[in-house]
Design a protein around this motif. Structure first.
Motif, short mmCIF file in Angstrom:
data_model
loop_
_atom_site.label_atom_id
_atom_site.label_comp_id
_atom_site.label_asym_id
_atom_site.label_seq_id
_atom_site.Cartn_x
_atom_site.Cartn_y
_atom_site.Cartn_z
N PRO A 32 -1.74 -1.31 3.41
CA PRO A 32 -1.56 -1.70 2.00
C PRO A 32 -2.77 -1.36 1.10
O PRO A 32 -2.59 -1.05 -0.07
CB PRO A 32 -1.35 -3.22 2.05
CG PRO A 32 -1.02 -3.53 3.46
CD PRO A 32 -1.59 -2.43 4.31
N VAL A 33 -3.97 -1.40 1.65
CA VAL A 33 -5.15 -1.08 0.86
C VAL A 33 -5.16 0.41 0.48
O VAL A 33 -5.47 0.76 -0.66
CB VAL A 33 -6.44 -1.46 1.63
CG1 VAL A 33 -7.68 -0.99 0.88
CG2 VAL A 33 -6.50 -2.95 1.89
N LYS A 34 -4.80 1.27 1.40
CA LYS A 34 -4.80 2.71 1.15
C LYS A 34 -3.50 3.19 0.50
O LYS A 34 -3.51 4.09 -0.34
CB LYS A 34 -5.04 3.47 2.45
CG LYS A 34 -6.40 3.20 3.04
CD LYS A 34 -6.56 3.86 4.40
CE LYS A 34 -7.91 3.48 4.99
NZ LYS A 34 -8.01 3.86 6.40
N ALA A 35 -2.38 2.60 0.90
CA ALA A 35 -1.07 3.06 0.44
C ALA A 35 -0.92 2.95 -1.08
O ALA A 35 -0.19 3.75 -1.68
CB ALA A 35 0.03 2.26 1.13
N LYS A 36 -1.61 2.03 -1.70
CA LYS A 36 -1.46 1.88 -3.16
C LYS A 36 -1.99 3.09 -3.92
O LYS A 36 -1.69 3.26 -5.09
CB LYS A 36 -2.13 0.59 -3.64
CG LYS A 36 -3.63 0.54 -3.47
CD LYS A 36 -4.17 -0.82 -3.90
CE LYS A 36 -5.66 -0.91 -3.64
NZ LYS A 36 -6.17 -2.23 -3.94
N PHE A 37 -2.74 3.96 -3.25
CA PHE A 37 -3.27 5.17 -3.87
C PHE A 37 -2.41 6.39 -3.58
O PHE A 37 -2.73 7.49 -4.02
CB PHE A 37 -4.71 5.43 -3.41
CG PHE A 37 -5.67 4.34 -3.79
CD1 PHE A 37 -6.10 4.20 -5.09
CD2 PHE A 37 -6.10 3.43 -2.83
CE1 PHE A 37 -6.98 3.19 -5.44
CE2 PHE A 37 -6.98 2.40 -3.17
CZ PHE A 37 -7.41 2.29 -4.48
N LEU A 38 -1.35 6.22 -2.82
CA LEU A 38 -0.51 7.33 -2.40
C LEU A 38 0.91 7.17 -2.94
O LEU A 38 1.41 6.06 -3.05
CB LEU A 38 -0.46 7.41 -0.87
CG LEU A 38 -1.80 7.55 -0.16
CD1 LEU A 38 -1.62 7.35 1.34
CD2 LEU A 38 -2.42 8.90 -0.46
#
Length: 88
Positions: A32-38
């Protein structure tokens, strides 16, 4: 990457790239921390593509750099060369 101090007359290669690595992107899409940028749909649509790298050879000058690379850059230039036009 270089740790050297660049001096006029030196020639280096600049290699920016964009790669679609399943080993890195699939876990990132689940985080969830990284996915919000993708943008999941966009990332998945390019997953089998691999990637692209554009290399430039540049000579260091007193005031910066000068490109030694003479290749088509724009979509129009690339498509024209692929269709048989002369190299720019």
């Amino acid at each position: 990457r270089t740790a050297r101090v660049l001096e006029p007359g030196m020639v280096i290669t600049v290699e920016p790239g964009c790669y679609f690595s399943e080993a890195l992107l699939l876990p990132a899409l689940q985080d969830p921390v990284k996915a919000k940028f993708l943008v999941k749909e966009a990332v998945l649509s390019y997953m089998g593509f691999g990637g692209v790298r554009i290399e430039d050879n540049v000579v260091v000058t007193e005031g910066g750099s000068e490109s030694l690379t003479q290749v088509p850059r724009t979509c129009e230039e690339i498509e024209a060369v692929m269709a048989g036009a002369p190299w720019p």
